[in-house]
Design a protein around this motif. Structure first.
Motif, PDB file in Angstrom:
ATOM      1  N   HIS A 264       0.829  -1.215   0.000  1.00  0.00           N
ATOM      2  CA  HIS A 264       0.000   0.000   0.000  1.00  0.00           C
ATOM      3  C   HIS A 264       0.857   1.255   0.000  1.00  0.00           C
ATOM      4  N   ARG A 265       2.078   1.182   0.520  1.00  0.00           N
ATOM      5  CA  ARG A 265       2.942   2.359   0.511  1.00  0.00           C
ATOM      6  C   ARG A 265       3.340   2.735  -0.913  1.00  0.00           C
TER       7      ARG A 265
ATOM      8  N   GLU B 187      -6.890  -5.857   5.410  1.00  0.00           N
ATOM      9  CA  GLU B 187      -6.608  -4.748   6.311  1.00  0.00           C
ATOM     10  C   GLU B 187      -7.014  -3.420   5.694  1.00  0.00           C
ATOM     11  N   CYS B 188      -7.202  -2.463   6.582  1.00  0.00           N
ATOM     12  CA  CYS B 188      -7.436  -1.075   6.186  1.00  0.00           C
ATOM     13  C   CYS B 188      -6.251  -0.272   6.700  1.00  0.00           C
ATOM     14  N   VAL B 189      -5.794   0.670   5.890  1.00  0.00           N
ATOM     15  CA  VAL B 189      -4.704   1.548   6.296  1.00  0.00           C
ATOM     16  C   VAL B 189      -5.214   2.980   6.164  1.00  0.00           C
TER      17      VAL B 189
ATOM     18  N   GLU C  65       0.183   6.885   9.917  1.00  0.00           N
ATOM     19  CA  GLU C  65      -0.326   5.698   9.237  1.00  0.00           C
ATOM     20  C   GLU C  65      -0.837   4.734  10.300  1.00  0.00           C
ATOM     21  N   ARG C  66      -2.112   4.336  10.178  1.00  0.00           N
ATOM     22  CA  ARG C  66      -2.697   3.415  11.156  1.00  0.00           C
ATOM     23  C   ARG C  66      -3.351   2.251  10.421  1.00  0.00           C
ATOM     24  N   ALA C  67      -2.867   1.043  10.649  1.00  0.00           N
ATOM     25  CA  ALA C  67      -3.403  -0.155  10.012  1.00  0.00           C
ATOM     26  C   ALA C  67      -4.313  -0.896  10.982  1.00  0.00           C
TER      27      ALA C  67
END
Length: 88
Positions: A13-14, A42-44, A61-63
């Motif tokens: 995702h990055r 997952e959600c980021v 950034e919070r996963a």
């Protein structure tokens, strides 16, 4: 919000953040950018945009895993993710 497709399975995702879509949102001072990844389940959530142009990025950034609620303080909402499905 971005939902990653199966074709992006090899991507992190990055890559989206640094590979321009997220950077463009950060440069535009979009307060929250949510990536929903059905492959990793997952959600980021990216918040606190900083910088300008191609150097823009998100400071936080919070996963979280599918099933855990995602609170987006900037919008005063909580997204329930327990019904999200995976592609793996």
């Amino acid at each position: 919000m971005t939902a990653l497709s199966a074709r992006r399975e090899e991507r992190d995702h990055r890559d989206d953040r640094c590979g321009r879509p997220g950077a463009a949102y950060a440069a535009g001072q979009v307060p929250a950018y949510l990536i929903i990844d059905p492959i990793a389940a997952e959600c980021v959530l990216l918040t606190e945009p900083k910088g300008t142009g191609e150097a823009a990025d998100y400071g936080t950034e919070r996963a979280s895993e599918f099933g855990d609620p995602v609170t987006v303080e900037a919008l005063d909402i909580t997204l329930e993710t327990s019904d999200f499905r995976t592609l793996s």
